[in-house]
Design a protein around this motif. Structure first.
Motif, PDB file in Angstrom:
ATOM      1  N   CYS A  75     -19.796  72.018  87.434  1.00 12.53           N
ATOM      2  CA  CYS A  75     -20.864  71.489  88.284  1.00 12.53           C
ATOM      3  C   CYS A  75     -21.183  72.476  89.404  1.00 12.53           C
ATOM      4  CB  CYS A  75     -20.443  70.167  88.916  1.00 12.53           C
ATOM      5  SG  CYS A  75     -20.541  68.756  87.801  1.00 12.53           S
TER       6      CYS A  75
ATOM      7  N   THR B 278     -25.159  70.517  94.019  1.00 11.36           N
ATOM      8  CA  THR B 278     -26.113  69.413  94.062  1.00 11.36           C
ATOM      9  C   THR B 278     -25.717  68.262  93.148  1.00 11.36           C
ATOM     10  OG1 THR B 278     -27.471  70.503  92.388  1.00 11.36           O
ATOM     11  CG2 THR B 278     -28.029  70.909  94.688  1.00 11.36           C
ATOM     12  N   ASP B 279     -25.035  68.553  92.058  1.00 16.95           N
ATOM     13  CA  ASP B 279     -24.681  67.481  91.131  1.00 16.95           C
ATOM     14  C   ASP B 279     -23.260  66.971  91.314  1.00 16.95           C
ATOM     15  OD1 ASP B 279     -23.729  69.870  90.251  1.00 16.95           O
ATOM     16  OD2 ASP B 279     -24.457  69.692  88.195  1.00 16.95           O
ATOM     17  N   SER B 280     -22.608  67.369  92.437  1.00 19.43           N
ATOM     18  CA  SER B 280     -21.226  66.934  92.663  1.00 19.43           C
ATOM     19  C   SER B 280     -21.000  66.489  94.103  1.00 19.43           C
ATOM     20  CB  SER B 280     -20.263  68.073  92.328  1.00 19.43           C
ATOM     21  OG  SER B 280     -20.503  69.186  93.171  1.00 19.43           O
ATOM     22  N   ALA B 281     -22.065  66.124  94.801  1.00 17.53           N
ATOM     23  CA  ALA B 281     -21.965  65.689  96.206  1.00 17.53           C
ATOM     24  C   ALA B 281     -21.290  66.752  97.062  1.00 17.53           C
ATOM     25  CB  ALA B 281     -21.216  64.361  96.296  1.00 17.53           C
TER      26      ALA B 281
ATOM     27  N   THR C  58     -25.762  64.133  87.903  1.00 15.33           N
ATOM     28  CA  THR C  58     -24.987  63.948  89.131  1.00 15.33           C
ATOM     29  C   THR C  58     -23.759  63.082  88.849  1.00 15.33           C
ATOM     30  OG1 THR C  58     -27.009  64.060  90.448  1.00 15.33           O
ATOM     31  CG2 THR C  58     -25.064  63.125  91.502  1.00 15.33           C
TER      32      THR C  58
ATOM     33  N   HIS D 139     -21.056  60.827  84.748  1.00 15.03           N
ATOM     34  CA  HIS D 139     -22.204  61.295  85.515  1.00 15.03           C
ATOM     35  C   HIS D 139     -23.460  60.531  85.091  1.00 15.03           C
ATOM     36  CE1 HIS D 139     -24.082  63.677  82.274  1.00 15.03           C
ATOM     37  NE2 HIS D 139     -22.897  64.218  82.009  1.00 15.03           N
TER      38      HIS D 139
ATOM     39  N   CYS E 126     -16.317  67.266  89.304  1.00 24.37           N
ATOM     40  CA  CYS E 126     -16.770  67.439  87.932  1.00 24.37           C
ATOM     41  C   CYS E 126     -15.604  67.684  86.971  1.00 24.37           C
ATOM     42  CB  CYS E 126     -17.746  68.617  87.895  1.00 24.37           C
ATOM     43  SG  CYS E 126     -18.899  68.605  86.532  1.00 24.37           S
TER      44      CYS E 126
ATOM     45  N   ASP F 200     -29.256  62.277  85.446  1.00 23.26           N
ATOM     46  CA  ASP F 200     -29.695  63.559  86.007  1.00 23.26           C
ATOM     47  C   ASP F 200     -28.558  64.561  86.145  1.00 23.26           C
ATOM     48  OD1 ASP F 200     -28.239  62.530  88.085  1.00 23.26           O
ATOM     49  OD2 ASP F 200     -29.879  62.554  89.557  1.00 23.26           O
TER      50      ASP F 200
END
Length: 557
Positions: A262, A265-268, A185, A180, A274, A183
């Motif tokens: 996750c 927002t942080d995993s599309a 992501t 990741h 994640c 940030d």
């Protein structure tokens, strides 16, 4: 991230340990530049891969090998300190050209050489894509032997853009690592999927570190993987410093079990990217340096599960929960999700018993969207008439931690049909109608069948993880065989006295068959003996199936 010290929790662990000389860390990569200021004087032994001949090491392999080795052993008085400079390093520089990483014999001999050299942990930089989901037998055997010897192998999942499988990351017992950004992501190119999930985490995958002639910023899963190798070596060293065994496999389990899931927002929009979650160093340290890793956090073997309960939901993060106006109201949530089905991925779906999550459900495979639609439909139906849900899933050997809750084992769900929901009262009425007992016995048969279902879901309640449990739970779904038995008993004034599950002598050679045994007796005349009914359930597949005709006979007292 500029440097390793920026990872939360690393400076605190460094105050206690920067490695222990009794912990040996192996590296399978290109040849490192041991003259680099970060590595000069480090306790690193190079085992020459003589089986490869005498070709010269130059270019990218040397740069990569230097970067990885310095992430682990970089001196703390240099510009690029590593995780464990006081550990002893053993390097096999067997990745000189690209084809070396495709040679299973080379990879197997390298792993074997590192194990023979006493490595407690091995960083393997190979991520070999495989369409079959398998690996060469020689390589698999070497990896399995290392794990069997208690050696932890850490390896990247690869950077092919998503659901590509790569070895050895998919092999049992290794610790696979995705990447990741700063940030949090997850990189879209970081490989992911259920094949990795039982033993995989994501970690920071972009920072600057040592290369020949200076430093360079790199990113990818091959950057994240040595971060996890270094953290694992640091935790093992901390254990040794406290008088405990290094236990690298226990450290692996602690890292997976305490990983932070996750959100959207942080995993599309796909939390499964994640894997088991992001490395949570503080939580892993608390678990790993105990005298024994908490058994409930250890991964389960990959196996089919047939669970009963009610459908529930939670959230992996406060951010996921806060996107809903009334997250605690199931009726509102069902209506909202029906209008916004894309939001279903933000929920951590669960199978609950008495309001407590027993399993977390992760839709997977080509029918993922259909499974989410089924989950939404079942959630809505529960607000009307549904009171029992069954799930035929696969325990993938890892756990998640819902927001505000405890650890819950994960099941993958690969088809909508493997999630069923119904009203027990309605199912009993239609089942009794199907077997058509005499009209005067209908009420008694329905009551007896209700007692049977209550016994399976109440007194005999179980998580459905083992074969006899799955067979028993399936009988609450396919009620025809027990209905025939209780109809027979009702006609003879017999009552259910005992219910058991035993290994069946019937079934195909490749089946896993279990007999459900119901014993009935006359409560007013113990001398009349017992009548036993048996029917057989095969649980070899994820979906259990009842086969053959029920059998009965009298057993004298």
């Amino acid at each position: 991230m500029t440097a390793l010290r920026d990872i939360p929790g690393v400076p605190e662990l460094w105050r206690e340990s920067t490695g222990h000389p009794d912990v040996v860390v192996g590296v399978l990569d290109g040849r490192p530049d041991l003259g680099h200021p970060a590595l000069r004087g480090a306790d690193i032994e190079v085992l020459e891969p003589r089986w490869l001949g005498s070709a010269r090491d130059t270019g990218p392999p040397v740069e990569h090998g230097t970067f990885i080795t310095a992430v682990l052993f970089g001196r703390h008085d240099s510009a690029t300190p590593g995780f464990v400079p006081r550990c002893r390093g053993v390097v096999v520089p067997a990745l000189r050209v690209e084809s070396d990483g495709l040679d299973p014999l080379n990879l197997a001999r390298s792993i074997e050489a590192l194990v023979a050299a006493g490595a407690h942990l091995i960083h393997c930089s190979v991520a070999l894509p495989t369409l079959s989901g398998d690996a060469d037998p020689l390589f698999k055997r070497a990896v399995a032997a290392a794990v069997e010897a208690g050696v932890l192998i850490v390896t990247p999942t690869g950077n092919e853009g998503g659901r590509t499988l790569a070895a050895p990351a998919i092999l049992p017992g290794v610790l696979a690592v995705g990447a990741h950004a700063d940030d949090g992501t997850v990189f879209r190119y970081s490989n992911w999927g259920s094949a990795y999930l039982p033993h995989a985490v994501v970690a920071p995958g972009e920072f600057e570190h040592a290369v020949p002639g200076g430093t360079r910023r790199r990113k990818g899963t091959s950057v994240a993987a040595p971060v996890v190798t270094g953290i694992a070596a640091l935790l093992a060293s901390t254990r040794v410093s406290r008088g405990l065994p290094a236990d690298p496999l226990g450290v692996r389990d602690a890292l997976v079990a305490t990983a932070t899931p996750c959100g959207l927002t942080d995993s599309a929009g796909e939390p499964a990217r994640c894997l088991a979650g992001k490395v949570n160093l503080a939580a892993a340290a608390r678990a790993a340096v105990a005298d024994d890793v908490v058994p409930s956090l250890l991964p389960m073997p990959v196996s089919p599960v047939f669970a009963l309960g009610r459908l529930g939901y939670g959230f992996a993060s406060r951010q996921d929960r806060d996107r809903f106006a009334r997250p605690e109201d199931p009726r509102w949530m069902a209506e909202y999700l029906a209008a916004h089905p894309e939001a279903a991925v933000a929920l951590m779906w669960t199978v609950d018993v008495d309001g407590s999550p027993q399993h977390a459900l992760i839709p997977s495979g080509p029918y993922r969207a259909d499974i989410f639609a089924k989950l939404i439909a079942v959630l809505a139906a529960q607000e009307r008439a549904v009171d029992l849900v069954s799930v035929a899933g696969t325990a993938v050997g890892t756990h998640v931690r819902p927001l505000g809750g405890g650890v819950v084992p994960v099941l993958t769900l690969s088809a909508p049909a493997r999630l069923s929901a119904w009203s027990v009262a309605d199912r009993i009425r239609t089942t009794v109608a199907a077997i058509a007992p005499p009209p005067h016995l209908v009420g008694r048969v329905e009551a007896a069948l209700r007692d049977f279902v209550n016994a399976v879901t109440g007194a005999l309640r179980n998580p459905g993880r083992h074969a006899p449990q799955r067979a028993l739970n399936h009988t609450a779904v396919d009620l025809i065989p027990p209905a025939r038995a209780v109809a027979f008993a009702a006609a003879r004034d017999l009552e259910l006295r005992d219910l058991a599950v035993v290994r069946s002598p019937y079934g195909r050679p490749d089946s896993d068959s279990w007999d459900i045994c119901l014993q009935f007796a006359n409560p007013g005349d113990e001398y009349r003996g017992v009548t036993e009914w048996r029917f057989t359930v095969d649980v070899a597949d994820v979906d259990p199936v009842t086969f053959g005709e029920p059998r009965s006979w009298a057993k004298r007292a």
